[in-house]
Scaffold this motif. Sequence first.
Motif, PDB file in Angstrom:
ATOM      1  N   LEU A  79      21.940 -16.826  91.669  1.00  0.00           N
ATOM      2  CA  LEU A  79      22.175 -15.958  92.713  1.00  0.00           C
ATOM      3  C   LEU A  79      21.161 -16.101  94.064  1.00  0.00           C
ATOM      4  N   GLY A  80      20.295 -16.767  93.961  1.00  0.00           N
ATOM      5  CA  GLY A  80      19.484 -17.149  95.130  1.00  0.00           C
ATOM      6  C   GLY A  80      20.357 -18.287  95.921  1.00  0.00           C
ATOM      7  N   GLU A  81      21.013 -19.094  95.408  1.00  0.00           N
ATOM      8  CA  GLU A  81      21.767 -20.011  96.085  1.00  0.00           C
ATOM      9  C   GLU A  81      22.983 -19.443  96.472  1.00  0.00           C
ATOM     10  N   LEU A  82      23.570 -18.343  96.038  1.00  0.00           N
ATOM     11  CA  LEU A  82      24.442 -17.615  96.524  1.00  0.00           C
ATOM     12  C   LEU A  82      24.053 -16.836  97.884  1.00  0.00           C
ATOM     13  N   ALA A  83      22.742 -16.172  97.739  1.00  0.00           N
ATOM     14  CA  ALA A  83      22.235 -15.528  98.756  1.00  0.00           C
ATOM     15  C   ALA A  83      21.947 -16.501 100.108  1.00  0.00           C
ATOM     16  N   SER A  84      21.503 -17.681  99.701  1.00  0.00           N
ATOM     17  CA  SER A  84      21.167 -18.598 101.041  1.00  0.00           C
ATOM     18  C   SER A  84      22.616 -19.166 101.570  1.00  0.00           C
ATOM     19  N   SER A  85      23.584 -19.022 100.791  1.00  0.00           N
ATOM     20  CA  SER A  85      24.907 -19.562 101.467  1.00  0.00           C
ATOM     21  C   SER A  85      25.227 -18.413 102.201  1.00  0.00           C
ATOM     22  N   LEU A  86      24.959 -17.075 101.864  1.00  0.00           N
ATOM     23  CA  LEU A  86      25.459 -16.075 102.665  1.00  0.00           C
ATOM     24  C   LEU A  86      24.542 -16.204 103.903  1.00  0.00           C
ATOM     25  N   ALA A 133      28.631 -11.496 110.698  1.00  0.00           N
ATOM     26  CA  ALA A 133      27.300 -11.958 110.807  1.00  0.00           C
ATOM     27  C   ALA A 133      26.250 -10.869 109.900  1.00  0.00           C
ATOM     28  N   ASP A 134      26.551  -9.572 110.653  1.00  0.00           N
ATOM     29  CA  ASP A 134      25.878  -8.326 109.912  1.00  0.00           C
ATOM     30  C   ASP A 134      26.326  -8.219 108.384  1.00  0.00           C
ATOM     31  N   VAL A 135      27.430  -8.198 108.078  1.00  0.00           N
ATOM     32  CA  VAL A 135      27.804  -8.023 106.585  1.00  0.00           C
ATOM     33  C   VAL A 135      27.197  -9.267 105.828  1.00  0.00           C
ATOM     34  N   ALA A 136      27.275 -10.210 106.232  1.00  0.00           N
ATOM     35  CA  ALA A 136      26.905 -11.523 105.526  1.00  0.00           C
ATOM     36  C   ALA A 136      25.427 -11.365 105.168  1.00  0.00           C
ATOM     37  N   SER A 137      24.633 -10.978 106.333  1.00  0.00           N
ATOM     38  CA  SER A 137      23.161 -10.657 106.058  1.00  0.00           C
ATOM     39  C   SER A 137      22.951  -9.730 105.082  1.00  0.00           C
ATOM     40  N   ASN A 138      23.624  -8.394 105.165  1.00  0.00           N
ATOM     41  CA  ASN A 138      23.177  -7.549 104.107  1.00  0.00           C
ATOM     42  C   ASN A 138      23.741  -8.098 102.777  1.00  0.00           C
ATOM     43  N   TRP A 139      24.893  -8.696 102.757  1.00  0.00           N
ATOM     44  CA  TRP A 139      25.168  -9.219 101.443  1.00  0.00           C
ATOM     45  C   TRP A 139      24.110 -10.108 100.915  1.00  0.00           C
ATOM     46  N   SER A 140      23.521 -11.088 101.580  1.00  0.00           N
ATOM     47  CA  SER A 140      22.611 -11.789 101.518  1.00  0.00           C
ATOM     48  C   SER A 140      21.275 -11.401 100.844  1.00  0.00           C
ATOM     49  N   GLU A 141      20.809 -10.308 101.459  1.00  0.00           N
ATOM     50  CA  GLU A 141      19.734  -9.523 100.894  1.00  0.00           C
ATOM     51  C   GLU A 141      20.083  -8.869  99.740  1.00  0.00           C
ATOM     52  N   ARG A 142      21.330  -8.153  99.592  1.00  0.00           N
ATOM     53  CA  ARG A 142      21.581  -7.639  98.373  1.00  0.00           C
ATOM     54  C   ARG A 142      21.459  -8.616  97.154  1.00  0.00           C
ATOM     55  N   VAL A 143      22.059  -9.604  97.393  1.00  0.00           N
ATOM     56  CA  VAL A 143      22.380 -10.630  96.234  1.00  0.00           C
ATOM     57  C   VAL A 143      21.077 -11.106  95.813  1.00  0.00           C
ATOM     58  N   LEU A 144      19.960 -11.453  96.979  1.00  0.00           N
ATOM     59  CA  LEU A 144      18.567 -11.942  96.848  1.00  0.00           C
ATOM     60  C   LEU A 144      17.901 -10.670  95.917  1.00  0.00           C
ATOM     61  N   ASN A 145      18.121  -9.736  96.305  1.00  0.00           N
ATOM     62  CA  ASN A 145      17.554  -8.514  95.294  1.00  0.00           C
ATOM     63  C   ASN A 145      18.220  -8.634  94.092  1.00  0.00           C
ATOM     64  N   MET A 146      19.360  -8.764  93.939  1.00  0.00           N
ATOM     65  CA  MET A 146      19.784  -8.828  92.445  1.00  0.00           C
ATOM     66  C   MET A 146      19.158  -9.819  91.460  1.00  0.00           C
ATOM     67  N   SER A 147      18.716 -11.056  92.184  1.00  0.00           N
ATOM     68  CA  SER A 147      18.505 -12.470  91.570  1.00  0.00           C
ATOM     69  C   SER A 147      16.930 -11.861  90.961  1.00  0.00           C
ATOM     70  N   GLY A 148      16.285 -11.054  91.619  1.00  0.00           N
ATOM     71  CA  GLY A 148      14.876 -10.701  90.992  1.00  0.00           C
ATOM     72  C   GLY A 148      13.859 -11.903  91.362  1.00  0.00           C
ATOM     73  N   LEU A 149      14.359 -12.848  92.302  1.00  0.00           N
ATOM     74  CA  LEU A 149      13.381 -14.059  92.530  1.00  0.00           C
ATOM     75  C   LEU A 149      12.360 -13.536  93.390  1.00  0.00           C
ATOM     76  N   LEU A 150      12.375 -12.655  94.115  1.00  0.00           N
ATOM     77  CA  LEU A 150      11.285 -12.460  95.110  1.00  0.00           C
ATOM     78  C   LEU A 150      10.204 -11.183  94.413  1.00  0.00           C
ATOM     79  N   SER A 151      10.636 -10.457  93.386  1.00  0.00           N
ATOM     80  CA  SER A 151      10.005  -9.581  92.508  1.00  0.00           C
ATOM     81  C   SER A 151       9.065 -10.253  91.366  1.00  0.00           C
ATOM     82  N   SER A 152       8.932 -11.403  91.204  1.00  0.00           N
ATOM     83  CA  SER A 152       8.318 -12.021  90.090  1.00  0.00           C
ATOM     84  C   SER A 152       6.815 -12.449  90.910  1.00  0.00           C
TER      85      SER A 152
END
Length: 115
Positions: free
Chosen positions: A20-27, A96-115
Amino acid sequence: MPNWSAIEASFLHLTQPQQLGELASSLAHLKSWVQSSDCNQVIPVLLHESLLYLSLIQQNSEIYNVELNQLQDLLQDWQRNWDTIKEQSSQRVSIADVASNWSERVLNMSGLLSS
């Protein structure tokens, strides 16, 4: 052209949060490149990459299926219509706006920033 088989093999060795982090990065890359005037060759590759990542994630998870299906539909639409979109700066700004929003959303789904 990227070696999609190697990218897929590498991606499949990641944990689900990392995928999910890689997907967020791609977005996020999509967001950055779509704002560039030199984006015509890069954006189709980033769209393909994001769609590949989505497909691989969806094969291995049911958790975020509805949201990821929405993202997949959106990316497929952009991919189909890129030749028209690339000529319209207002559409590129919107992407650009939509991709940025989805990137944040997917990164939140990943949980990588909450650990």
